[in-house]
Design a protein around this motif. Structure first.
Motif, PDB file in Angstrom:
ATOM      1  N   VAL A 173      -3.711  -4.556   3.506  1.00  0.00           N
ATOM      2  CA  VAL A 173      -2.910  -4.820   4.704  1.00  0.00           C
ATOM      3  C   VAL A 173      -1.745  -3.839   4.806  1.00  0.00           C
ATOM      4  N   HIS A 174      -1.063  -3.595   3.703  1.00  0.00           N
ATOM      5  CA  HIS A 174       0.161  -2.791   3.794  1.00  0.00           C
ATOM      6  C   HIS A 174      -0.060  -1.301   3.554  1.00  0.00           C
ATOM      7  N   PHE A 175      -1.053  -0.951   2.754  1.00  0.00           N
ATOM      8  CA  PHE A 175      -1.230   0.469   2.426  1.00  0.00           C
ATOM      9  C   PHE A 175      -2.524   1.053   2.980  1.00  0.00           C
ATOM     10  N   GLY A 176      -3.298   0.245   3.665  1.00  0.00           N
ATOM     11  CA  GLY A 176      -4.500   0.755   4.303  1.00  0.00           C
ATOM     12  C   GLY A 176      -5.608   1.148   3.353  1.00  0.00           C
ATOM     13  N   ASN A 177      -5.537   0.659   2.114  1.00  0.00           N
ATOM     14  CA  ASN A 177      -6.595   0.984   1.162  1.00  0.00           C
ATOM     15  C   ASN A 177      -7.811   0.097   1.413  1.00  0.00           C
ATOM     16  N   ARG A 178      -8.882   0.694   1.878  1.00  0.00           N
ATOM     17  CA  ARG A 178     -10.083  -0.082   2.221  1.00  0.00           C
ATOM     18  C   ARG A 178     -11.116  -0.041   1.104  1.00  0.00           C
ATOM     19  N   GLN A 179     -10.750   0.564  -0.037  1.00  0.00           N
ATOM     20  CA  GLN A 179     -11.741   0.649  -1.110  1.00  0.00           C
ATOM     21  C   GLN A 179     -11.356  -0.208  -2.301  1.00  0.00           C
ATOM     22  N   ASP A 234       3.585   2.684   6.985  1.00  0.00           N
ATOM     23  CA  ASP A 234       4.083   4.041   6.817  1.00  0.00           C
ATOM     24  C   ASP A 234       3.545   4.997   7.876  1.00  0.00           C
ATOM     25  N   ASP A 235       2.382   4.705   8.415  1.00  0.00           N
ATOM     26  CA  ASP A 235       1.795   5.604   9.405  1.00  0.00           C
ATOM     27  C   ASP A 235       2.087   5.149  10.826  1.00  0.00           C
ATOM     28  N   GLY A 236       3.077   4.242  10.995  1.00  0.00           N
ATOM     29  CA  GLY A 236       3.538   3.886  12.328  1.00  0.00           C
ATOM     30  C   GLY A 236       2.837   2.723  12.982  1.00  0.00           C
ATOM     31  N   ILE A 237       1.785   2.199  12.369  1.00  0.00           N
ATOM     32  CA  ILE A 237       1.082   1.070  12.973  1.00  0.00           C
ATOM     33  C   ILE A 237       1.857  -0.211  12.685  1.00  0.00           C
TER      34      ILE A 237
END
Ligand code: SF4
Ligand code: SF4
Lengths: 163, 257
Positions: free
Chosen positions: A78-84, B141-144
């Motif tokens: 959710v917070h760091f966008g890590n999808r793996q 961090d990427d603005g979303i």
């Protein structure tokens, strides 16, 4: 007597894992659930077997720690966008999908749902599925399409009756 | 066994004997990790954020809408979003969730009409984040700008704070949500810029649908990368932000408005 046995079994299931090894629990190590024990059949929950050879960690570890793994990795996603990430609820419901009578995976509304089998038994409420899908996505799509088709058919029928 | 093999994560462990205290520490550790990442841009987010990494810039994702190309009777972006995320019009406009809507502007004197899609504007200074008492509403961090529904208590303060009325509250229990777009009763939601697609290098569903109609009114890209198509267009042609006077610096910009 039966009640006493149930309390004892609950105690074992929750606290006894590392201390006492029951025949049923030896079976757990092979991922069979509690079903291996004939003595306790019907007393302990009937846990459906997942797909594949093993989970992301040994069964006894997962029993105690799945929630921690999940909550750690959910923040990653959710917070760091890590999808793996390794522990993903999506993977849980995919591998542990249980088919219902119509041969498609059941939702958590059905007491036979993998997560519910245990959570009902230990009386721990699951919050996950208030937001997350409790069965794999593809089924979801097909059952949605099916429902839509049925609705259309029903609407056509109703319209026909009107005219 | 540790649940985490990242050196910069800051979490402690998943030791069964240390459940509650360790999850609390994980949380605090996670917050520390955010600060580290902000100090040293380009470590984690760009690693997962597709093209941003290649360009060597810390990404800020944004949208550019050419209002002249947006057709009045076209609703493709709204339909695509609804299908993608599973929100729908159930005939209860007061309580139905709405992530994106078509807005019609009419000049009273000339009668000139314009139609444009409006969704969460992914502000750089988001008031929804400022007011949230639980830090559920946050800016990546990427603005979303997202709602972490694990933390949202449903107070709806953010709904009141958003000047674009971009947020909705879920009033009814839901079942069979999209697996990549969890939504649930008692939490607030809004356009998430299709973060599940963006994280794997994809394009938001509305932008895809818009170009599929041939109108091509929407462009998605990295505003921080001067070589991206969106940045070049913004540098070359006039564009504006809705209510730019509020100083929130939205990541969604409009041309010919
Ligand atoms: S448009 Fe509204 S919901 Fe979106 S970031 Fe700005 S204040 Fe928050
Ligand atoms: S409704 Fe949720 S996201 Fe919005 S301010 Fe309250 S806790 Fe934060």
């Amino acid at each position: 007597m039966k009640f006493g046995l149930k309390i004892f079994a609950l105690f074992l299931a929750v606290f006894g894992g590392g201390l006492i090894v029951l025949p049923g629990q030896m079976a757990n190590a092979e991922g069979q659930g509690f079903n291996g024990s004939s003595v306790l059949a019907g007393v302990l929950p009937d846990i459906p077997k997942g797909k594949g050879d093993s989970c992301i960690a040994p069964t006894d570890f997962m029993r105690r720690n799945h929630m921690n793994l999940l909550s750690h990795d959910r923040d990653e996603t959710v917070h760091f966008g890590n999808r793996q990430v390794k522990a993903s609820l999506k993977e849980c419901v995919t591998c542990h999908a249980v088919n219902g009578i119509d041969n498609t995976p059941i939702t958590v509304e059905d007491p036979k749902h993998f997560c519910r089998a245990c959570h009902d038994y230990v009386a721990v409420k699951i919050d996950c599925f208030e937001c997350h899908a409790s069965r794999p996505g593809e089924t979801l799509k097909s059952s949605r399409d099916k429902a839509l088709k049925e609705n259309e058919a029903l609407a056509a029928y109703a319209k026909g009756a009107d005219e | 066994m540790s649940g985490c093999d990242k050196s910069n994560c800051g979490c402690v462990n998943t030791n069964p004997t240390d459940l509650l205290s360790s999850s609390r520490r994980n949380f605090l550790g996670g917050a520390a990790a955010v600060a580290t990442l902000t100090l040293a841009p380009g470590i984690t987010i760009t690693a997962f954020g597709g093209s941003a990494k290649a360009s060597g810039h810390h990404a800020r994702w944004g949208l550019l809408v050419d209002v002249n190309k947006c057709k009045k009777d076209c609703n493709a972006c709204v339909t695509a979003c609804s299908t993608e995320h599973g929100w729908e019009d159930t005939g209860h406009p007061l309580t139905d969730a709405q992530w994106i809507r078509k807005v019609t502007l009419k000049d009273k004197k000339s009668g000139f009409e314009q139609s444009l899609p409006v969704m969460c504007q992914h502000c750089a200074e988001p008031p929804c984040v400022d007011v949230c008492p639980t830090a559920a509403s946050f800016r990546r961090d990427d603005g979303i700008v997202l709602v972490d529904k694990h933390l949202c208590i449903g107070c709806r303060y953010c709904i009141m704070a958003c000047p674009y009325q971009a947020r909705s509250f879920i009033h009814e229990p839901l079942m069979d949500q999209k697996e990549y777009s969890p939504r649930g009763k008692g939490t607030v939601e809004s356009c998430n810029l299709c973060v599940h697609r963006v994280d794997v290098g994809g394009t938001p569903a509305c932008v895809e649908a818009c170009s599929a109609t041939g109108n091509g009114a929407m462009l998605f890209g990295n505003l921080n990368d001067p070589d991206s198509e969106i940045s070049k267009r913004i540098a070359e042609y006039p564009s504006t932000q809705i209510r730019a006077d509020l100083g929130l610096d939205p990541g969604v910009r409009y041309e010919n408005l």
